[in-house]
Design a protein around this motif. Structure first.
Motif, PDB file in Angstrom:
ATOM      1  N   PRO A  98     -33.007 -13.959  68.443  1.00 35.40           N
ATOM      2  CA  PRO A  98     -32.286 -15.033  67.764  1.00 35.40           C
ATOM      3  C   PRO A  98     -32.552 -16.415  68.366  1.00 35.40           C
ATOM      4  N   ASP A  99     -33.047 -16.458  69.591  1.00 37.26           N
ATOM      5  CA  ASP A  99     -33.289 -17.715  70.280  1.00 37.26           C
ATOM      6  C   ASP A  99     -34.769 -18.077  70.162  1.00 37.26           C
ATOM      7  N   HIS A 100     -35.082 -19.060  69.348  1.00 42.55           N
ATOM      8  CA  HIS A 100     -36.476 -19.419  69.105  1.00 42.55           C
ATOM      9  C   HIS A 100     -37.149 -20.096  70.295  1.00 42.55           C
ATOM     10  N   ARG A 101     -36.410 -20.267  71.394  1.00 47.60           N
ATOM     11  CA  ARG A 101     -37.040 -20.805  72.601  1.00 47.60           C
ATOM     12  C   ARG A 101     -38.024 -19.796  73.193  1.00 47.60           C
ATOM     13  N   PHE A 102     -37.950 -18.555  72.752  1.00 48.20           N
ATOM     14  CA  PHE A 102     -38.820 -17.504  73.288  1.00 48.20           C
ATOM     15  C   PHE A 102     -39.752 -16.944  72.208  1.00 48.20           C
ATOM     16  N   CYS A 103     -40.047 -17.781  71.217  1.00 43.04           N
ATOM     17  CA  CYS A 103     -40.870 -17.349  70.092  1.00 43.04           C
ATOM     18  C   CYS A 103     -42.007 -18.333  69.830  1.00 43.04           C
ATOM     19  N   TRP A 104     -43.145 -17.777  69.487  1.00 43.24           N
ATOM     20  CA  TRP A 104     -44.332 -18.547  69.106  1.00 43.24           C
ATOM     21  C   TRP A 104     -44.840 -18.000  67.783  1.00 43.24           C
ATOM     22  N   ASP A 105     -45.420 -18.842  66.959  1.00 39.74           N
ATOM     23  CA  ASP A 105     -46.119 -18.389  65.768  1.00 39.74           C
ATOM     24  C   ASP A 105     -47.606 -18.665  65.965  1.00 39.74           C
ATOM     25  N   LEU A 106     -48.430 -17.688  65.557  1.00 35.80           N
ATOM     26  CA  LEU A 106     -49.870 -17.750  65.773  1.00 35.80           C
ATOM     27  C   LEU A 106     -50.611 -17.654  64.446  1.00 35.80           C
ATOM     28  N   HIS A 107     -51.750 -18.348  64.394  1.00 40.46           N
ATOM     29  CA  HIS A 107     -52.561 -18.374  63.178  1.00 40.46           C
ATOM     30  C   HIS A 107     -54.031 -18.414  63.570  1.00 40.46           C
ATOM     31  N   VAL A 108     -54.879 -17.777  62.782  1.00 45.59           N
ATOM     32  CA  VAL A 108     -56.320 -17.869  62.981  1.00 45.59           C
ATOM     33  C   VAL A 108     -56.822 -19.015  62.099  1.00 45.59           C
ATOM     34  N   ILE A 109     -57.567 -19.943  62.721  1.00 46.40           N
ATOM     35  CA  ILE A 109     -58.110 -21.070  61.978  1.00 46.40           C
ATOM     36  C   ILE A 109     -59.606 -21.178  62.246  1.00 46.40           C
ATOM     37  N   PRO A 110     -60.361 -21.630  61.265  1.00 51.02           N
ATOM     38  CA  PRO A 110     -61.793 -21.846  61.496  1.00 51.02           C
ATOM     39  C   PRO A 110     -62.026 -23.249  62.064  1.00 51.02           C
ATOM     40  N   ARG A 116     -65.976 -21.245  63.630  1.00 49.44           N
ATOM     41  CA  ARG A 116     -65.668 -20.199  64.611  1.00 49.44           C
ATOM     42  C   ARG A 116     -64.188 -19.840  64.524  1.00 49.44           C
ATOM     43  N   PRO A 117     -63.845 -18.541  64.538  1.00 56.71           N
ATOM     44  CA  PRO A 117     -62.429 -18.146  64.478  1.00 56.71           C
ATOM     45  C   PRO A 117     -61.701 -18.542  65.771  1.00 56.71           C
ATOM     46  N   SER A 118     -60.663 -19.344  65.599  1.00 55.41           N
ATOM     47  CA  SER A 118     -59.931 -19.885  66.738  1.00 55.41           C
ATOM     48  C   SER A 118     -58.445 -19.617  66.563  1.00 55.41           C
ATOM     49  N   LEU A 119     -57.723 -19.652  67.670  1.00 55.25           N
ATOM     50  CA  LEU A 119     -56.293 -19.375  67.665  1.00 55.25           C
ATOM     51  C   LEU A 119     -55.510 -20.675  67.728  1.00 55.25           C
ATOM     52  N   LEU A 120     -54.539 -20.802  66.825  1.00 53.96           N
ATOM     53  CA  LEU A 120     -53.585 -21.904  66.840  1.00 53.96           C
ATOM     54  C   LEU A 120     -52.235 -21.305  67.171  1.00 53.96           C
ATOM     55  N   ALA A 121     -51.589 -21.790  68.231  1.00 53.25           N
ATOM     56  CA  ALA A 121     -50.284 -21.287  68.664  1.00 53.25           C
ATOM     57  C   ALA A 121     -49.286 -22.432  68.669  1.00 53.25           C
ATOM     58  N   VAL A 122     -48.122 -22.209  68.027  1.00 51.85           N
ATOM     59  CA  VAL A 122     -47.077 -23.235  67.958  1.00 51.85           C
ATOM     60  C   VAL A 122     -45.760 -22.625  68.441  1.00 51.85           C
ATOM     61  N   HIS A 123     -45.140 -23.292  69.405  1.00 50.60           N
ATOM     62  CA  HIS A 123     -43.843 -22.859  69.920  1.00 50.60           C
ATOM     63  C   HIS A 123     -42.793 -23.129  68.848  1.00 50.60           C
ATOM     64  N   CYS A 124     -42.011 -22.128  68.482  1.00 51.97           N
ATOM     65  CA  CYS A 124     -41.076 -22.241  67.363  1.00 51.97           C
ATOM     66  C   CYS A 124     -39.938 -23.225  67.600  1.00 51.97           C
ATOM     67  N   HIS A 125     -39.561 -23.457  68.832  1.00 52.80           N
ATOM     68  CA  HIS A 125     -38.427 -24.333  69.113  1.00 52.80           C
ATOM     69  C   HIS A 125     -38.843 -25.790  69.296  1.00 52.80           C
ATOM     70  N   THR A 126     -39.931 -26.037  70.008  1.00 56.13           N
ATOM     71  CA  THR A 126     -40.318 -27.402  70.356  1.00 56.13           C
ATOM     72  C   THR A 126     -41.534 -27.921  69.595  1.00 56.13           C
ATOM     73  N   ARG A 127     -42.268 -27.034  68.951  1.00 59.71           N
ATOM     74  CA  ARG A 127     -43.517 -27.368  68.246  1.00 59.71           C
ATOM     75  C   ARG A 127     -44.665 -27.685  69.195  1.00 59.71           C
ATOM     76  N   TYR A 128     -44.522 -27.334  70.483  1.00 62.97           N
ATOM     77  CA  TYR A 128     -45.635 -27.485  71.416  1.00 62.97           C
ATOM     78  C   TYR A 128     -46.770 -26.614  70.892  1.00 62.97           C
ATOM     79  N   THR A 129     -47.975 -27.150  70.901  1.00 61.32           N
ATOM     80  CA  THR A 129     -49.115 -26.488  70.269  1.00 61.32           C
ATOM     81  C   THR A 129     -50.292 -26.406  71.227  1.00 61.32           C
TER      82      THR A 129
END
Length: 173
Positions: free
Chosen positions: A30-42, A46-59
């Motif tokens: 329930p606490d998004h301070r411990f959650c990240w969302d991940l996406h594969v982007i070209p 080249r396939p690369s990883l994009l990671a965004v912290h759900c609470h702060t949007r740190y990327t």
């Protein structure tokens, strides 16, 4: 609900397809301070990883992951997070808190709003792609440019940065 010591990694549907994962559970954290969302982007094809912290949007971005690296995504994610935070000047204790003490758990993404921010981060990466260093998987300059952008989310101050929000969040944990 008691919190586990594992962070959650919400995988987008394109990333689930890329990893050949058929179904994932919903988030239990329930606490998004411990959650990240991940996406594969070209990035430059080249396939690369994009990671965004759900609470702060740190990327952060990891460029050109190989097939074996995608197969070990939790470890690769944690290593990339540590390198990104180190390059941004975060202390070892703060980094340890953000990484958790167990391997991250895969879940579905953490909501529509979070996916919208993930998409916005992708646009920001594409806008700053000239800063991409093709000789390195870790992208500290690209990460810095993305995280220094003014926040576009409701309720955040105009010149707020993701790094400052992350620092403030860590001081409250």
């Amino acid at each position: 609900m008691k919190r586990s010591n594992a962070i959650e990694l919400g995988l987008t549907i394109p990333l689930q397809r890329h990893l050949h994962i058929k179904a994932l559970p919903y988030s239990q954290e329930p606490d998004h301070r411990f959650c990240w969302d991940l996406h594969v982007i070209p990035l430059r094809g080249r396939p690369s990883l994009l990671a965004v912290h759900c609470h702060t949007r740190y990327t952060f971005v990891l460029y050109d992951l190989s097939h074996p690296e995608w197969e070990h995504l939790p470890d690769i994610f944690l290593d990339g997070l540590r390198r990104s935070l180190f390059a941004a000047g975060f202390a070892a204790e703060e980094t340890k808190e953000l990484c958790g003490s167990e391997l991250p758990l895969f879940t579905r993404t953490h909501g529509r709003r979070e996916v919208a921010f993930l998409n916005r981060a992708w646009e920001d990466v594409m806008a700053t792609e000239l800063a991409l260093d093709e000789s390195s998987q870790s992208q500290p300059l690209l990460d810095q440019l993305i995280n220094a952008k003014p926040s576009r989310c409701a309720g955040m101050e105009g010149l707020d940065t993701a790094e400052r929000r992350l620092t403030e969040m860590l001081s409250q944990i």
